[in-house]
Structures are given as C-alpha cells and as structure tokens.
Design a protein around this motif. Structure first.
Motif, PDB file in Angstrom:
ATOM      1  N   LEU A   3      50.819 -24.051  19.850  1.00  0.00           N
ATOM      2  CA  LEU A   3      50.295 -22.725  20.199  1.00  0.00           C
ATOM      3  C   LEU A   3      49.444 -22.810  21.457  1.00  0.00           C
ATOM      4  N   LEU A   4      48.618 -23.852  21.562  1.00  0.00           N
ATOM      5  CA  LEU A   4      47.798 -24.038  22.765  1.00  0.00           C
ATOM      6  C   LEU A   4      48.684 -24.223  23.995  1.00  0.00           C
ATOM      7  N   THR A   5      49.767 -24.971  23.846  1.00  0.00           N
ATOM      8  CA  THR A   5      50.699 -25.175  24.955  1.00  0.00           C
ATOM      9  C   THR A   5      51.286 -23.843  25.427  1.00  0.00           C
ATOM     10  N   ALA A   6      51.656 -22.995  24.460  1.00  0.00           N
ATOM     11  CA  ALA A   6      52.201 -21.691  24.823  1.00  0.00           C
ATOM     12  C   ALA A   6      51.183 -20.873  25.608  1.00  0.00           C
ATOM     13  N   TRP A   7      49.914 -20.988  25.245  1.00  0.00           N
ATOM     14  CA  TRP A   7      48.849 -20.293  25.975  1.00  0.00           C
ATOM     15  C   TRP A   7      48.699 -20.888  27.374  1.00  0.00           C
ATOM     16  N   GLN A   8      48.733 -22.214  27.465  1.00  0.00           N
ATOM     17  CA  GLN A   8      48.583 -22.874  28.762  1.00  0.00           C
ATOM     18  C   GLN A   8      49.709 -22.514  29.727  1.00  0.00           C
ATOM     19  N   GLN A   9      50.847 -22.089  29.194  1.00  0.00           N
ATOM     20  CA  GLN A   9      51.969 -21.772  30.064  1.00  0.00           C
ATOM     21  C   GLN A   9      51.707 -20.555  30.958  1.00  0.00           C
ATOM     22  N   SER A  10      50.599 -19.852  30.692  1.00  0.00           N
ATOM     23  CA  SER A  10      50.235 -18.753  31.584  1.00  0.00           C
ATOM     24  C   SER A  10      49.335 -19.215  32.722  1.00  0.00           C
ATOM     25  N   PHE A  11      49.002 -20.521  32.766  1.00  0.00           N
ATOM     26  CA  PHE A  11      48.114 -21.055  33.802  1.00  0.00           C
ATOM     27  C   PHE A  11      48.858 -22.071  34.655  1.00  0.00           C
ATOM     28  N   GLY A  12      48.552 -22.118  35.931  1.00  0.00           N
ATOM     29  CA  GLY A  12      49.097 -23.166  36.784  1.00  0.00           C
ATOM     30  C   GLY A  12      48.028 -24.089  37.338  1.00  0.00           C
ATOM     31  N   ALA A  13      46.777 -23.586  37.418  1.00  0.00           N
ATOM     32  CA  ALA A  13      45.694 -24.353  38.033  1.00  0.00           C
ATOM     33  C   ALA A  13      45.298 -25.539  37.163  1.00  0.00           C
ATOM     34  N   LEU A  14      45.098 -26.691  37.792  1.00  0.00           N
ATOM     35  CA  LEU A  14      44.801 -27.923  37.063  1.00  0.00           C
ATOM     36  C   LEU A  14      43.502 -27.825  36.280  1.00  0.00           C
ATOM     37  N   ASP A  15      42.413 -27.348  36.923  1.00  0.00           N
ATOM     38  CA  ASP A  15      41.141 -27.354  36.205  1.00  0.00           C
ATOM     39  C   ASP A  15      41.166 -26.396  35.025  1.00  0.00           C
ATOM     40  N   LEU A  16      41.920 -25.299  35.120  1.00  0.00           N
ATOM     41  CA  LEU A  16      42.016 -24.359  34.008  1.00  0.00           C
ATOM     42  C   LEU A  16      42.840 -24.953  32.869  1.00  0.00           C
ATOM     43  N   GLN A  17      43.946 -25.614  33.206  1.00  0.00           N
ATOM     44  CA  GLN A  17      44.745 -26.261  32.160  1.00  0.00           C
ATOM     45  C   GLN A  17      43.933 -27.327  31.430  1.00  0.00           C
ATOM     46  N   ALA A  18      43.164 -28.106  32.189  1.00  0.00           N
ATOM     47  CA  ALA A  18      42.378 -29.180  31.579  1.00  0.00           C
ATOM     48  C   ALA A  18      41.216 -28.628  30.767  1.00  0.00           C
ATOM     49  N   SER A  19      40.550 -27.605  31.285  1.00  0.00           N
ATOM     50  CA  SER A  19      39.364 -27.086  30.610  1.00  0.00           C
ATOM     51  C   SER A  19      39.705 -26.336  29.338  1.00  0.00           C
ATOM     52  N   VAL A  20      40.803 -25.580  29.366  1.00  0.00           N
ATOM     53  CA  VAL A  20      41.150 -24.802  28.182  1.00  0.00           C
ATOM     54  C   VAL A  20      41.552 -25.718  27.018  1.00  0.00           C
ATOM     55  N   ALA A  21      41.758 -26.999  27.309  1.00  0.00           N
ATOM     56  CA  ALA A  21      42.018 -27.968  26.245  1.00  0.00           C
ATOM     57  C   ALA A  21      40.845 -28.076  25.278  1.00  0.00           C
ATOM     58  N   MET A  22      39.678 -27.523  25.667  1.00  0.00           N
ATOM     59  CA  MET A  22      38.539 -27.432  24.752  1.00  0.00           C
ATOM     60  C   MET A  22      38.965 -26.889  23.402  1.00  0.00           C
ATOM     61  N   HIS A  23      39.850 -25.899  23.425  1.00  0.00           N
ATOM     62  CA  HIS A  23      40.252 -25.239  22.183  1.00  0.00           C
ATOM     63  C   HIS A  23      41.135 -26.132  21.312  1.00  0.00           C
ATOM     64  N   GLY A  24      41.608 -27.249  21.860  1.00  0.00           N
ATOM     65  CA  GLY A  24      42.454 -28.143  21.072  1.00  0.00           C
ATOM     66  C   GLY A  24      41.802 -29.464  20.727  1.00  0.00           C
ATOM     67  N   THR A  25      40.508 -29.630  21.041  1.00  0.00           N
ATOM     68  CA  THR A  25      39.850 -30.923  20.848  1.00  0.00           C
ATOM     69  C   THR A  25      39.888 -31.369  19.392  1.00  0.00           C
ATOM     70  N   GLU A  26      39.453 -30.492  18.497  1.00  0.00           N
ATOM     71  CA  GLU A  26      39.412 -30.859  17.067  1.00  0.00           C
ATOM     72  C   GLU A  26      40.818 -31.093  16.531  1.00  0.00           C
ATOM     73  N   LEU A  27      41.757 -30.258  16.976  1.00  0.00           N
ATOM     74  CA  LEU A  27      43.156 -30.446  16.558  1.00  0.00           C
ATOM     75  C   LEU A  27      43.669 -31.808  17.007  1.00  0.00           C
TER      76      LEU A  27
END
Length: 808
Positions: A374-398
């Motif tokens: 699900l996080l990957t599907a959300w990331q597919q709306s981003f192209g910028a590196l820092d945004l892709q890396a930072s939004v990984a916050m939401h997947g840390t516990e997973l």
C-alpha cells in the motif's frame, strides 16, 4: 463626523478577517453602543464579537452571545442565516462537528447562492468535511466558494480557499499538490497579517510532517505556537501544540506525551471538548510508546474513543481503536476503502505486530507485506528522491516487524525478500526527470551566494535561506514526476543471474539483531552476526577515522593508528569474516547494507583488501540492467582550497588523453554541471559537506559556491561513473529506520550507474595518489570496483573510498 454603527461594524469585520482582534473588539464595542434599536444590526455585531471572543480564548462566552443573538425576535432571515453560520463556525472550532454541520447547512441553504457570506460559510463547512474526512464534500464546498470569490474579485479569501484545497489534498495523500497550492497561496495570506501567515504555516507544517520531514515541521510548529501565544490565541496555540505532538510521536514519544498533555489541558480549559479528546488520543499513544512496561489504561482509551466519535472525529476514533488493539484483545476496527492511507497503513501495522507477538510469523509477514505494498502504491505518485525516502516514515514499523519475522523463519529466501524490501523502499518508483527549470537554477544560484555571505555562521537559520530552501524543494517536488514501478528480484532469480565469481552479502538489521544472507549461484545461507560486538566497534569509529586522516607523524599518529586498526580488525572479524566464510570461492562481492552500517569504511577492512566489491542500493537494481559501460569521455574539476586538487585531477586526467579539466576560475557550478552532461566519467576533487538535516543540500565547493544535490537534477544526462574526491560525500543520513540518503544516492537516483566516494575525511595526498591509479585502470577498461581494488593494491594505500551502485 463620527462613524455610524454600521460603518464601525464593517471596520470590526475587516479587522477580524485580518486577525487584528484587538482592533476588532474596540470597533465592535463602539458599534454596539451606537446601534440603537436596529435589532438586525445589533445581532450581527454580537455575532462578529462572538467570533472574536472565540478566537481570543473565550469560546464559552462566544457561544452564549451567539445563541442569545439568535433568540431575539423579529430578525430578518438573512441575519438569522449569518448568525447560524457564525454559531456553526464556533462549534466547528470547538470540535463539535455534527452540531457545526447542521448549523452551517441551515445558514448556507438560506443565503443567496452568489453571496460572499454564503461562500464564507462554505469555507467553514469544508473544514468540518476535512475533519470528518469527507473529502468529496469538502472539495465541493471549496470549489463553490472559489467560484464566488473569483467572480467578486476577492483575492484574500480566494487565497485562503485555495490554501484549504491544498489541505484537502494533504488529507487525500497528495502531498505534492498540497504543498504546491499552499505555497502559491502563502504570499497573499502573509500580506494580510502575521497571524494569517502563521495559520498558513501551521497547515504547511502538517504537509512536511506527513512527508517525513519532521525536523522542519517541528521547528515551524514551535514558531507558530509562539506567535499564537503572543496574540493570546489559546485555541490556535493548542492546535499547533497538538500537531507538534503528532509529529514527535514517531521519533520522541516522551516529548510527544508531554506536548499532547499540555494541549489537552489547554483545550479543556477552553471548553473545546472535541479538540481535547484529539490531544488526549495522541497522549495515550505516546504513553504507550514511551512506557511499554506500564499497564495500559483501557478505560482511558475507551473513554477517549467515545469522545472522538461523539465529536465527529470518527477517523481519529478508529485510529485510537487500532492503537488500543496493539495491547488489548478484541476485533480490529473495520476500515472503508476510502479511509486515509496513513490509517490503512496503521491497520496493517497493528495486524502485523499483533501476529508477531502471538508467534504467528507467517501472518505477521503477510500483514506487513500488504501494508508496504500500500505504501508503494502511495509512493507511485511521487518522483522526488527526498519525498520518496521521507514518506517511508509511514512504513518504519511495518518494515521492522517484517524483518524481525523474516529473521525468525531462518529461511534464506524469506530473509532475502525482506532485505530487498528494505533496500528498495525508496527506489521502487523511477523518476521522470523534469525539463531544465531556469527559476530553480536561479534560486540555487542565490542560495550559493547566501551561503558564501554567511560563511562561519549557521546559514540555514537565515530567513532568506529558509525561504529559498523551501522554494527549491517545492519546485523539485512538483516538477519531478513518477515513472515506471521497479520490481524486486526473488532469491531464485537472483541466483540465476549471478555468475560464479560473484557473491551477494545482504546485511539485515531487525532493530535488535544483525544477520547476513549470503547468496551465490550455487546456494544461499543465513549468517548470524554478533551485533553487540559490532555496535561497540562502531562507537568512536568515525572520530578515529577523521583524526587519523588529519594526523601526520609523531606519537599521536601512532596512537590513533593503533586505535583505528583495532576497531577495523574487530569489525572485520565480527561483521565481514563470518559472511565471507559462507562464500569463500567468490572473487568479487556485492554488499547491501542497512542505514545503521552506512558509515563503515568497508575498503579499509583487512578481509576486503584486494577484493573488488560494490555497495549496491539493492540487488534488484544491481542486476536489472547489465548494459555496457560508457567510458569514452572523461571530465575533471578541482575546487578551491584543496592543497593537491589541481595535481590530483591533472594526474588522473593524463590517463585518458583527451579529458577535459576545469580548475581555478574555470571550475564554476554551471561549467561543471554542463561538463557532467557531456561526459561518461566525472571526477571532482573539492571540499565536500554532508547536510545531515537536509541531505539534498549536501554538496561540494567550487570557485563560485556549492554545487548542491538539487543541482544534479538539472543535468540532462548524468555520467555513467562519478568519482567524488570530497570528504563526507559518501555519507548518508538515516531518515527512517532503513532509509539512508546522501549525495551518492542523489547521483544514483538521477541515473548515474556507479559513484565512488568516501564517508569520512581522506588525506589529500592519499586521495591524489590512489585516485590517479584508479583512472589508469578505468581508462584501460576495468570496471570501477575492479579498478579501485587494483589501485589500492598497486599503491599500497588503504583509504575509505568505495563504489556505490553498480561497480561491476
């Protein structure tokens, strides 16, 4: 001639809309005294005063005044509608969403469709829709309001409506659109008043928080809370504290607990029960994270969940219910398909953690995998590196739950799959490079000048720098599109693609343990590593490396050298040797490593001496494209104030014959970015700096300033191989758990195949001699990893340079 009551009322309305509440109160008090027997005017004056009272910390008195005005007989229908709308807005700010919606709808239905009063109330109702997460209704109200404001030429409310449309985009998960709309609206709002700017910044901080940029978000929220406090806007200050607590929750639970408790007390004192429940929900979750040993107050969870539901905050009630299921029994709350992405991620996270605690690792892996998909599907709306890396916050516990469960299976295939998930999390979406942006280039040039002007101080604290930094990031986020989705390789496919000479060492950190999956064409195995010993060897390693590079001769050099040798030997024996023993026949190695191992100078470990190796971003990326290397054209640049930089690049360039060399006044940012676009191998010898809080502002110094990570996005065709002979540019900041981001990743994300860099300081004479030998091999046709290993062997020099990406 004194102003009439009607004129004074309008003056009060204008002052209140501009958040100049002291001036508004004075005008309204005088208007009330002059209103005489005009019941409608007096009621409208009281309604406006109620708004001012609510904004300045007297919501109870505000509601009393509104209801008293509404109860007066003989009022015109339009006046009743306006008062209903004002009451609905008061109830909205107090967190009583269902009552607010009813009052606002009554008012909206009674007003003329094209009136500004109706448009203003549509704005208020849109906020109710946001807080209930009814985004379609919210967006419809905002677009209707925008149409009226455009027709009437009302610029300030138009900017606010477009800003709120950005907030709706934030709630829908479109962070790029959110930031773009808010950024475009801010100048108009800021020109209205300082408080309007503060309200804009409060919402902008939420975008940064959801994007994982918590350091910036929290600094902005602190600043905004102070501004609200200065104006005695207690409700608004509490809201800033609430959002600050939500941001702190992910990385400082104790601070989040304190901040949320303070906000809850503030709301309770104001009678804002809905907001008090929201803050209490954050406090409960923070307490659970900060004090896992404490008994859980199930009654407090249930009481707060009921209060959230009663206030209309059903999404947050569901989130709290999910949190309570982490430690309690009971069925999981059901989510709708249109539930916010962070809430759906939280549901998968809770399922995974509960399964892992129950010893059901297969179920934990399934839940964690579904969440990360699900996080990957959300990331597919981003192209910028820092945004892709930072939004990984939401997947840390997973991610850590999945890694832990995978490790417990002791199955090489499962652990390898999860290692690749961890390495691949912020590179699953290939970027679509934007066209050249002249405005972005101009902003970066101005930042270079400011950095030079502010040398010797904390340049990032300067207001002009912050504004430019934000603008650069906003442009890059909105202009870098998302391309194809990159797949991951499984263990069987990886083994089939490996040749007999290569082994993969895939290191995995679960949060408590360190393991390595060793993969060759012949098979795969898991090696358990002594993490406590490795961690002890890592403590102080960076300091030893820096001192050793800067100490030349004398007893101090011998002492530092012995200390460093002991640490490197301990790391070699505990970290590398056990994994190497599982693939003794391999003559070259591909390593994938978690962020926690990112600062290790692998090339200096005794066991890796003479062995070609590369640190791959992921095995899937390493093996996905084996096209021939480009190496026809080489370019070199030497920055200022590096003792042997000119000698280094001239000596290295001599291996190529026709290489271009830029030094002295020629080594300017524009010239080097143009050089990078027309060469296959680029070598830069310069002072480098790694920006820990904002790695894309890492860079190296040229004669006219710093070439930033963001400048790399302006290069239309990046080189195949980049050599960064600049201290620290091999470093990365670990953003969230496994996510490491730095200058090397910037080049790799842009399309460079291999980056040779060092994570720590390197002595100038060592870099000069070693890298000259490297280029002799590169020009002769060796792959970068082979050339680097051979250069170290031929010179006898041991340095922390290593290959990132595909060194083969």
């Amino acid at each position: 001639m004194p102003l009439s009551a009607r004129e004074l009322h309008q003056r009060g309305v204008d002052a209140a809309n501009s958040r100049r509440f002291g001036r508004a109160r004075r005008a309204l008090a005088t208007a009330s005294a002059r209103a005489g027997d005009d019941a409608d005017l007096r009621a409208r004056i009281d309604g406006t005063m109620a708004y001012v009272l609510a904004q300045t910390g007297e919501p109870g008195e505000a509601e009393r005044l509104s209801r008293e005005a509404l109860a007066r007989p003989g009022l015109h229908a339009d006046t009743v509608a306006v008062l209903d709308g004002q009451l609905g807005t008061l109830l909205m700010h107090g967190g009583r969403l269902d009552e607010a919606d009813q009052a606002l709808t009554r008012a909206i239905d009674a007003l003329d469709e094209d009136s500004i009063e109706r448009a203003n109330l549509l704005m208020s109702r849109s906020i109710v829709g946001m807080q209930r997460h009814r985004l379609d209704d919210c967006t419809a109200d905002l677009r209707s309001a925008i149409a009226v404001y455009e027709t009437l030429g009302e610029e300030e409310p138009l900017a606010e409506a477009r800003h709120n449309l950005g907030y709706a985009a934030l709630l829908g998960g479109d962070l790029v659109a959110a930031l773009k709309l808010m950024t475009a609206s801010r100048p108009t709002l800021a020109a209205t008043s300082d408080l309007a700017a503060a309200i804009s910044d409060l919402d902008r901080a939420e975008v940064l928080r959801d994007a994982g940029l918590t350091t910036e978000a929290e600094a902005l929220l602190d600043e905004v809370a102070t501004r609200f406090g200065t104006q005695r806007m207690r409700q608004a200050r509490g809201e800033a504290e609430f959002h600050l607590a939500r941001s702190l929750l992910r990385h400082d639970a104790a601070a989040a607990e304190r901040t949320a408790a303070r906000a809850a007390r503030r709301f309770a004192a104001l009678g804002s029960d809905g907001w008090s429940a929201r803050a209490e929900a954050v406090r409960l979750e923070a307490s659970l994270r900060a004090h896992p040993e404490r008994a859980v107050d199930a009654a407090a969870f249930a009481r707060t969940e009921r209060a959230l539901t009663a206030g209309g905050f059903r999404t947050e009630a569901t989130a709290l219910g999910l949190t309570s299921r982490l430690v309690g029994e009971g069925r999981m709350p059901r989510l709708t398909d249109d539930a916010p992405t962070p809430l759906r991620l939280r549901a998968h996270e809770v399922q995974a953690v509960r399964a892992a605690k129950a010893g059901k690792d297969a179920a934990a892996l399934r839940a964690a995998a579904h969440g990360l998909d699900l996080l990957t599907a959300w990331q597919q709306s981003f192209g910028a590196l820092d945004l892709q890396a930072s939004v990984a916050m939401h997947g840390t516990e997973l991610m850590f739950t999945g890694l832990g469960a995978a490790a417990r299976t002791r199955d090489p295939g499962v652990l390898f799959e999860w290692s690749e998930r961890a390495r691949h999390l912020s590179q699953q979406v290939a970027p679509v490079r934007p066209p050249h942006d002249a405005d972005l280039a101009a902003d970066l040039a101005e930042l270079r000048m400011l950095r030079a002007d502010l040398a010797g101080s904390d340049w990032t604290a300067d207001a002009r720098v912050r504004a430019l930094r934000d603008r650069v990031r906003d442009r890059q986020w909105s202009s870098t599109g998302a391309g194809a989705h990159r797949g991951r390789l499984d263990l069987a496919t990886t083994r089939a693609r490996l040749d007999d000479e290569t082994a993969v060492l895939a290191y995995v950190y679960t949060g408590t343990d360190l393991l390595c999956t060793v993969v060759t064409a012949a098979g795969a195995s898991i090696v358990e590593l002594p993490w406590p010993r490795i961690r002890a060897a890592l403590d102080g390693l960076r300091a030893d490396l820096d001192v050793a590079a800067l100490t030349h001769g004398g007893p101090m050099a011998a002492t530092v050298g012995r200390s460093l040798d002991e640490r490197l030997r301990a790391l070699d024996e505990s970290l590398f040797a056990p994994a190497r023993a599982a693939a003794p026949q391999a003559s070259r190695l591909a390593l994938t490593i978690p962020g926690i191992l990112g600062g290790i100078p692998w090339a200096m470990l005794p066991g890796l001496s003479g062995i070609p190796f590369t640190i791959a971003t992921s095995v899937s990326r390493l093996l996905e494209d084996r096209a021939p290397r480009r190496r026809a054209r080489a370019g070199f640049a030497a920055g200022p104030r590096v003792a042997r930089a000119g000698e280094e690049v001239r000596t290295a360039a001599s291996a190529w014959g026709t290489a271009e060399v830029f030094a002295g006044e020629e080594a300017r940012v524009d010239a080097i970015t143009e050089l990078a676009g027309r060469t296959d191998v680029l070598h830069i010898a310069a002072h480098g700096r790694h920006a820990v809080d904002n790695p894309l502002f890492s860079g190296f110094e040229l004669v006219d300033g710093t070439l930033f990570g963001y400048d790399v996005d302006l290069i239309p065709r990046p080189p195949d191989t980049v050599v960064l002979s600049a201290c620290e540019l091999g470093r990365s900041s670990v953003r969230w758990g496994e996510e490491a981001l730095g200058m090397t990743r910037v080049w790799l994300h842009a399309g460079t195949r291999c980056v040779i860099a060092a994570p720590v300081v390197v002595a100038d004479d060592v870099a000069c001699e070693l890298l000259a030998a490297l280029h002799l091999r590169l020009a002769g046709g060796d792959a970068p990893a082979v050339a680097l290993a051979a250069a170290s062997e031929s010179t006898g020099l041991r340095a922390p340079f290593h290959c990132h990406g595909d060194g083969f």
